[in-house]
Design a protein around this motif. Sequence first.
Motif, PDB file in Angstrom:
ATOM      1  N   MET A   1       4.215 -37.329 -55.748  1.00 49.49           N
ATOM      2  CA  MET A   1       2.810 -37.630 -55.959  1.00 49.49           C
ATOM      3  C   MET A   1       2.518 -37.822 -57.439  1.00 49.49           C
ATOM      4  SD  MET A   1       1.260 -34.855 -53.364  1.00 49.49           S
ATOM      5  CE  MET A   1       1.914 -34.732 -51.719  1.00 49.49           C
ATOM      6  N   THR A   2       3.285 -38.670 -58.065  1.00 51.67           N
ATOM      7  CA  THR A   2       3.097 -38.895 -59.497  1.00 51.67           C
ATOM      8  C   THR A   2       1.723 -39.484 -59.751  1.00 51.67           C
ATOM      9  OG1 THR A   2       5.445 -39.312 -59.724  1.00 51.67           O
ATOM     10  CG2 THR A   2       4.016 -40.064 -61.511  1.00 51.67           C
ATOM     11  N   VAL A 179      -6.611 -39.776 -49.137  1.00 44.40           N
ATOM     12  CA  VAL A 179      -5.388 -39.793 -49.940  1.00 44.40           C
ATOM     13  C   VAL A 179      -5.708 -40.240 -51.358  1.00 44.40           C
ATOM     14  CG1 VAL A 179      -3.912 -40.250 -47.953  1.00 44.40           C
ATOM     15  CG2 VAL A 179      -4.871 -42.172 -49.253  1.00 44.40           C
ATOM     16  N   ASP A 180      -4.731 -40.089 -52.230  1.00 51.23           N
ATOM     17  CA  ASP A 180      -4.800 -40.642 -53.577  1.00 51.23           C
ATOM     18  C   ASP A 180      -4.682 -42.162 -53.434  1.00 51.23           C
ATOM     19  OD1 ASP A 180      -4.272 -41.578 -56.150  1.00 51.23           O
ATOM     20  OD2 ASP A 180      -3.218 -39.744 -56.728  1.00 51.23           O
ATOM     21  N   GLU A 183      -1.453 -43.838 -54.382  1.00 51.12           N
ATOM     22  CA  GLU A 183      -0.258 -43.565 -53.587  1.00 51.12           C
ATOM     23  C   GLU A 183      -0.653 -43.257 -52.154  1.00 51.12           C
ATOM     24  OE1 GLU A 183       2.870 -41.802 -56.833  1.00 51.12           O
ATOM     25  OE2 GLU A 183       1.552 -40.391 -55.826  1.00 51.12           O
ATOM     26  N   ASP A 185       0.605 -43.909 -49.319  1.00 54.46           N
ATOM     27  CA  ASP A 185       1.663 -43.589 -48.355  1.00 54.46           C
ATOM     28  C   ASP A 185       2.439 -42.321 -48.701  1.00 54.46           C
ATOM     29  OD1 ASP A 185       1.073 -45.926 -46.900  1.00 54.46           O
ATOM     30  OD2 ASP A 185       2.332 -47.119 -48.243  1.00 54.46           O
ATOM     31  N   GLU A 186       2.040 -41.651 -49.788  1.00 54.03           N
ATOM     32  CA  GLU A 186       2.749 -40.440 -50.211  1.00 54.03           C
ATOM     33  C   GLU A 186       2.441 -39.302 -49.230  1.00 54.03           C
ATOM     34  OE1 GLU A 186       5.225 -38.244 -52.895  1.00 54.03           O
ATOM     35  OE2 GLU A 186       4.783 -40.377 -52.719  1.00 54.03           O
ATOM     36  N   PRO A 187       3.448 -38.673 -48.614  1.00 55.39           N
ATOM     37  CA  PRO A 187       3.188 -37.578 -47.674  1.00 55.39           C
ATOM     38  C   PRO A 187       2.657 -36.340 -48.382  1.00 55.39           C
ATOM     39  CG  PRO A 187       5.545 -37.775 -48.096  1.00 55.39           C
ATOM     40  CD  PRO A 187       4.889 -38.954 -48.763  1.00 55.39           C
ATOM     41  N   GLU A 212       7.736 -30.283 -51.729  1.00 51.75           N
ATOM     42  CA  GLU A 212       8.779 -30.792 -52.621  1.00 51.75           C
ATOM     43  C   GLU A 212       8.596 -30.266 -54.033  1.00 51.75           C
ATOM     44  OE1 GLU A 212       8.869 -34.995 -52.383  1.00 51.75           O
ATOM     45  OE2 GLU A 212       9.415 -35.052 -50.265  1.00 51.75           O
ATOM     46  N   HIS A 217      -4.287 -30.495 -56.048  1.00 48.79           N
ATOM     47  CA  HIS A 217      -4.978 -31.494 -55.234  1.00 48.79           C
ATOM     48  C   HIS A 217      -6.448 -31.481 -55.637  1.00 48.79           C
ATOM     49  CE1 HIS A 217      -6.921 -33.016 -51.453  1.00 48.79           C
ATOM     50  NE2 HIS A 217      -5.962 -33.901 -51.593  1.00 48.79           N
ATOM     51  N   CYS A 228      -3.700 -36.383 -56.828  1.00 51.91           N
ATOM     52  CA  CYS A 228      -2.677 -35.345 -56.849  1.00 51.91           C
ATOM     53  C   CYS A 228      -2.031 -35.293 -58.225  1.00 51.91           C
ATOM     54  CB  CYS A 228      -1.618 -35.608 -55.784  1.00 51.91           C
ATOM     55  SG  CYS A 228      -2.268 -35.534 -54.100  1.00 51.91           S
ATOM     56  N   ASP A 230       0.882 -33.712 -60.309  1.00 56.32           N
ATOM     57  CA  ASP A 230       2.164 -33.019 -60.193  1.00 56.32           C
ATOM     58  C   ASP A 230       2.334 -31.981 -61.296  1.00 56.32           C
ATOM     59  OD1 ASP A 230       4.225 -35.773 -58.988  1.00 56.32           O
ATOM     60  OD2 ASP A 230       2.820 -34.449 -57.974  1.00 56.32           O
TER      61      ASP A 230
END
Length: 302
Positions: A1-2, A179-180, A183, A185-187, A212, A217, A228, A230
């Motif tokens: 989630m960069t 979602v962000d 990204e 599609d980032e889980p 991970e 968030h 997100c 990181d």
Amino acid sequence: MTPRRLLIPLLLLLLLPASAAGADGPAPTSQDAGSDGVVEIGGVDRLTALPTRGGTVLTRSQTDGGRVLRAAVLRGHWGVPVVAYDTTSGGLSADGATLVLKHGARSNPRRRSSFAVVDTKRLVVRHTIALKGEWSYDAISPDGSTVYLIEQISRRDATRYAVRAYDMRAHRLLPNPVVDPSEPDEPMRGLPVTRTTGPGGRWEYTLYAGGEHPFIHALDTVRRESICIDLPDRIAHNRRLWALRLSLRGQRVAVVDGAHVVASESRRPQQAAAGGGPPWALAALGLTGLIVAVGLRRARLG
């Protein structure tokens, strides 16, 4: 989630000697907030929901002295939701008019999850949300028009989840997860360690771990978007991970360990709408002696 939408640097100052690290570990969040309930933003009143044999006793009381101002009995067993492992409670909109309660679980995972949306002035249920599967409460917009719920998308892995928005005006669950945008599609993976709320209740900042890598968030409850941020993977292996807390420092959110906080960046101008702070982050972590600088881009929040 960069994070790709922030421009200012995120400075992580890891200062606490290794000898001060303990063996803290996660403790399960309680079923509900119990007698602690949830306190209004002004800190004057507290709302509690206590299940009994005959239903749920819902009360509004003064935090100073505990005087009960109003009480009602609701059908069914409901409780004030807990939103993080540090037992932070939630469910109350910033305007104080709406309270979301969660139904007590009879099985794990549940086949069906229910939430009661309560009018806090009259202490009556305005609406009930019922969804198939395991869901939990996450957040609410300042005016109570949007309720955010966590959908557990894996029966085997509790760290896999999706944030979903429920439109209270249309009385429907919106089809796409929150979602962000950078990204989509980032889980989403992790467990909520702790949370802090931005001024006016617009932004909710939650520290997640167990996936991970750890991350913050940042949920914009007005625009139904999230960012997100990181954090270094080494944080996930620190024995005091579950003792970390989030704290606002001007226009920044800090990750802190006890009194070990460093916030040297100057205050930035307000970019978001009134009542919400942009998720600029200066994270000061009391862990081991290492300084890490991560480049971010400023979110477009206007």
